[in-house]
Design a protein around this motif. Structure first.
Motif, PDB file in Angstrom:
ATOM      1  N   TYR A 140      53.564  26.957  -7.801  1.00  0.00           N
ATOM      2  CA  TYR A 140      52.395  26.234  -7.795  1.00  0.00           C
ATOM      3  C   TYR A 140      51.399  27.388  -7.002  1.00  0.00           C
ATOM      4  CZ  TYR A 140      47.662  23.718  -9.363  1.00  0.00           C
ATOM      5  OH  TYR A 140      46.332  23.313  -9.403  1.00  0.00           O
ATOM      6  N   ASP A 153      51.459  28.933 -14.196  1.00  0.00           N
ATOM      7  CA  ASP A 153      51.104  27.897 -15.196  1.00  0.00           C
ATOM      8  C   ASP A 153      52.065  28.752 -16.708  1.00  0.00           C
ATOM      9  OD1 ASP A 153      51.848  26.259 -16.902  1.00  0.00           O
ATOM     10  OD2 ASP A 153      49.063  25.962 -17.345  1.00  0.00           O
ATOM     11  N   ASP A 158      46.231  27.328 -11.206  1.00  0.00           N
ATOM     12  CA  ASP A 158      47.687  27.984 -11.344  1.00  0.00           C
ATOM     13  C   ASP A 158      48.056  28.689 -11.863  1.00  0.00           C
ATOM     14  OD1 ASP A 158      50.411  28.615 -10.302  1.00  0.00           O
ATOM     15  OD2 ASP A 158      51.173  26.768 -11.984  1.00  0.00           O
TER      16      ASP A 158
END
Length: 225
Positions: A156, A185, A182
């Motif tokens: 992250y 992600d 993030d």
């Protein structure tokens, strides 16, 4: 004893037992290949377990919506374990792909340490089919569980905001946003994962901050020359 020589260390990340550094496409010499180490994890699967789990994430693409690459057959992934506190590997576990299969060797005491590595084919640990859409695992007769294939990146980090904060011309250097965005992600990594009985590794000589015995361990990637 048949050995295959692999030289030229390409990437390294330390963990003892928690990783203290990480590389996500910021190493120009290896970025865009499965020699690029993203993260390394080493931990007990459950409290008081007699096993240790090792997870190595390498990657070809880290941005969302990009497809992951493939393991490079010329790149050896090596997990190094120090048992006497001198920060030199006493045991190694190695992984290298061939024709859609990830082959594992070790743990064994290497004949050479540092920048040069050799695969001792007499210490074959096991193998597992490299997963694609469905996760495939295998368990050896001595209780070692193996996996290799793409996984979602667990890292992250707000990479865009990081660049804004450190850029020399950035007007806003007030710090990071909370909670931030993030960047990773939905991104993929290529992972290998092993759960290994500690009896195969040797006795750990280090302790973590709460006094639990742990292994001093790090990972390298080496390209065949």
């Amino acid at each position: 004893m048949k050995k295959i020589k692999i030289i030229a260390v390409l990437g390294i990340i330390l963990a003892a037992p928690i990783f203290i550094a990480a590389d996500h496409v910021d190493a120009p010499g290896v970025a865009g290949s499965s020699a690029d180490i993203a993260d390394f994890y080493a931990f007990e699967p459950t409290e008081g377990s007699d096993n240790t789990v090792f997870i190595v994430d390498v990657q070809s693409n880290v941005l969302p919506d990009l497809t992951y690459g493939e393991f490079d057959e010329d790149v050896l992934i090596e997990i190094n374990i120090d048992l006497d506190g001198d920060l030199v590997e006493d045991q190694v576990i190695q992984a290298i792909p061939r024709d859609g299969i990830m082959y594992f060797f070790g743990p064994f005491s290497p004949s050479s340490t540092g920048l040069n590595s050799q695969i001792d084919t007499n210490t074959a640990l096991g193998s597992v089919e490299i997963s694609s859409n469905t996760a495939i695992t295998s368990t050896t007769s001595n209780g070692v569980s193996l996996f290799a294939g793409p996984r979602q990146d667990a890292f992250y980090f707000d990479f865009v905001r990081f660049n804004q904060v450190i850029a020399p011309t950035a007007e806003d250097k007030s710090g990071f946003n909370v909670p931030g965005t993030d960047t990773f992600d939905g991104a993929n990594t290529l992972s290998i994962a092993l759960e290994v009985p500690n009896s195969l590794l040797g006795t750990p000589t280090a302790q973590n901050v709460i006094g639990v015995p742990v292994y001093k361990t790090w990972v390298t990637t080496n390209r065949k020359q």
